[in-house]
Design an enzyme around this catalytic site. Structure first.
Site, PDB file in Angstrom:
ATOM      1  N   TRP A 101       0.821  -1.211   0.000  1.00 34.68           N
ATOM      2  CA  TRP A 101       0.000   0.000   0.000  1.00 34.68           C
ATOM      3  C   TRP A 101       0.856   1.263   0.000  1.00 34.68           C
ATOM      4  O   TRP A 101       0.514   2.252  -0.656  1.00 34.68           O
ATOM      5  CB  TRP A 101      -0.973  -0.020   1.174  1.00 34.68           C
ATOM      6  CG  TRP A 101      -1.642  -1.363   1.269  1.00 34.68           C
ATOM      7  CD1 TRP A 101      -1.615  -2.243   2.308  1.00 34.68           C
ATOM      8  CD2 TRP A 101      -2.414  -2.013   0.236  1.00 34.68           C
ATOM      9  NE1 TRP A 101      -2.313  -3.383   1.998  1.00 34.68           N
ATOM     10  CE2 TRP A 101      -2.813  -3.284   0.740  1.00 34.68           C
ATOM     11  CE3 TRP A 101      -2.808  -1.654  -1.053  1.00 34.68           C
ATOM     12  CZ2 TRP A 101      -3.586  -4.173  -0.003  1.00 34.68           C
ATOM     13  CZ3 TRP A 101      -3.566  -2.543  -1.798  1.00 34.68           C
ATOM     14  CH2 TRP A 101      -3.953  -3.777  -1.279  1.00 34.68           C
ATOM     15  N   ASP A 169      -2.130   6.299   6.762  1.00 40.89           N
ATOM     16  CA  ASP A 169      -3.104   5.382   6.179  1.00 40.89           C
ATOM     17  C   ASP A 169      -3.385   4.320   7.239  1.00 40.89           C
ATOM     18  O   ASP A 169      -2.565   3.446   7.499  1.00 40.89           O
ATOM     19  CB  ASP A 169      -2.536   4.749   4.911  1.00 40.89           C
ATOM     20  CG  ASP A 169      -3.433   3.654   4.332  1.00 40.89           C
ATOM     21  OD1 ASP A 169      -4.486   3.372   4.919  1.00 40.89           O
ATOM     22  OD2 ASP A 169      -3.054   3.075   3.300  1.00 40.89           O
ATOM     23  N   LYS A 195     -12.591  -2.902   6.959  1.00 39.92           N
ATOM     24  CA  LYS A 195     -11.861  -3.805   7.855  1.00 39.92           C
ATOM     25  C   LYS A 195     -12.505  -3.815   9.250  1.00 39.92           C
ATOM     26  O   LYS A 195     -12.810  -4.864   9.791  1.00 39.92           O
ATOM     27  CB  LYS A 195     -10.407  -3.355   7.996  1.00 39.92           C
ATOM     28  CG  LYS A 195      -9.726  -2.925   6.719  1.00 39.92           C
ATOM     29  CD  LYS A 195      -9.307  -4.077   5.846  1.00 39.92           C
ATOM     30  CE  LYS A 195      -8.456  -3.605   4.683  1.00 39.92           C
ATOM     31  NZ  LYS A 195      -7.999  -4.703   3.840  1.00 39.92           N
TER      32      LYS A 195
END
Length: 359
Positions: A101, A169, A195
């Site tokens: 990511w 993030d 999530k």
């Protein structure tokens, strides 16, 4: 009800009580005779829900009025591009690369031809740790990290201290532990909901208003944080059902005792699973001690054939989502907030039996 144990990495498990409440209100929100999905996002009913969710987030993270709390679309992936587009200020942007990511976020910075640096990376050890002795420049436009890495199973035990604005993030450890915005120089904090905070389709962005004001005139209007700040996330039709579900999850977290209680339980779950893996000669964890995620436990059996058999037999025993990411392979148990300690204990008992038969 025949519910499986869900160890999926995302979209992932949602607390059963949240799903049941959403089911009860699906056709008649609070007995009003309509679904929350059917009404105007500018009406009083949705407005009250929307602003209540924002206030709950402010309370959880001790967020002051210097920050805007936004519900956006496009997933966390859009933020990889939107961050440099809005926050780069002509100096240098600095990144720590801890996996897929952050690699993608760095790629977007490169595409925009901004001046960026990768100040630390764990790539040469297959992203099995969080780099040590990370040093950001005091005057950098921003410092960028991903707090938890779903694929490799690593996590910052605490956020780094910076003098420049820190961009985080937090997609895969959102709402999993306490964080006081008054004690860290956080410029922006964001994460996809799928999530720990509900269904896919909504991204939480908490951003300091003065940083958002850096945006240049050539940035398209829909991609400016200031556009959504001025409109309270309503510059376009927001993901109303996602915000409703997010709000229900926030209520559920309160019912569990808040983020402190959630974090304590997450530590217990992770310790139980890692302790078993570390005391086994059959399983091996990918992440190094000191960098291990409380959310995603990546591990392997002695070979790929056994990994595949493990997934197949786990599914036959009503446990899903245990196949590792295609990049790393192996196995992965995502033990987000909605996964209980009993769920983890059931997984470990299965792992013991699988080792007995195949070790």
């Amino acid at each position: 009800m025949n519910r499986v144990l869900n160890f999926s990495a995302g979209p992932s498990a949602i607390p059963l009580s949240v799903l049941e409440r959403a089911k009860a209100e699906f056709t008649s929100y609070k007995g009003m005779g309509f679904s929350i999905m059917e009404i105007s996002h500018r009406g009083k009913v949705f407005d009250a829900l929307h602003n209540a969710a924002i206030e709950k987030i402010r309370k959880f993270y001790n967020v002051s009025d210097d920050y805007a709390v936004l519900f956006l679309q496009g997933g966390a992936t859009l933020q990889f591009a939107q961050v440099p587009m809005n926050l780069y200020n002509g100096g240098v942007a600095q990144y720590v690369n801890t996996g897929v990511w952050t690699t993608k976020a760095i790629k977007e910075a490169k595409i925009q031809s901004i001046n960026y640096e990768v100040v630390a990376s764990s790539e040469e050890t297959k992203f099995d740790r969080i780099p040590e002795n990370i040093k950001f420049s005091d005057d950098a436009d921003y410092a960028y990290i991903c707090s938890n890495n779903t694929i490799y199973g690593t996590q910052y035990a605490k956020l780094p201290d910076t003098k420049c604005p820190l961009v985080v993030d937090s997609s895969s450890d959102l709402l999993s532990r306490e964080l006081d915005f008054n004690t860290k120089n956080i410029g922006m904090f964001y994460g996809g909901a799928q999530k720990n905070a509900g269904p896919a389709g909504i991204t939480l962005v908490i951003i300091r208003k003065d940083l958002a004001a850096r945006v240049k005139d050539n940035v398209p209007t829909p991609l400016r944080y200031t556009t959504q700040i001025e409109a309270n996330s309503l510059a376009n039709t927001p993901p109303t059902f996602g915000i409703y579900m997010f709000d229900l999850v926030l209520d559920w977290i309160n019912e569990q005792g808040g983020l402190k209680a959630i974090h304590e339980l997450n530590k217990q779950k992770a310790k139980y699973l890692y302790d078993f893996i570390d005391n086994s000669s059959f399983y091996q964890a990918h992440a190094k001690v000191g960098s291990r995620s409380l959310m995603n436990v990546s591990y392997t059996t002695p070979n790929a054939d056994l990994d595949a058999l493990f997934v197949k037999e786990a599914e036959a025993n009503n446990m899903i989502g245990l196949k590792g990411h295609r990049i790393l392979g192996g196995l992965r148990a995502s033990i987000y907030n909605a996964v209980t300690l009993d769920n983890v204990k059931t997984l470990v008992e299965f792992m013991k039996e699988f080792e007995r038969k195949n070790g």
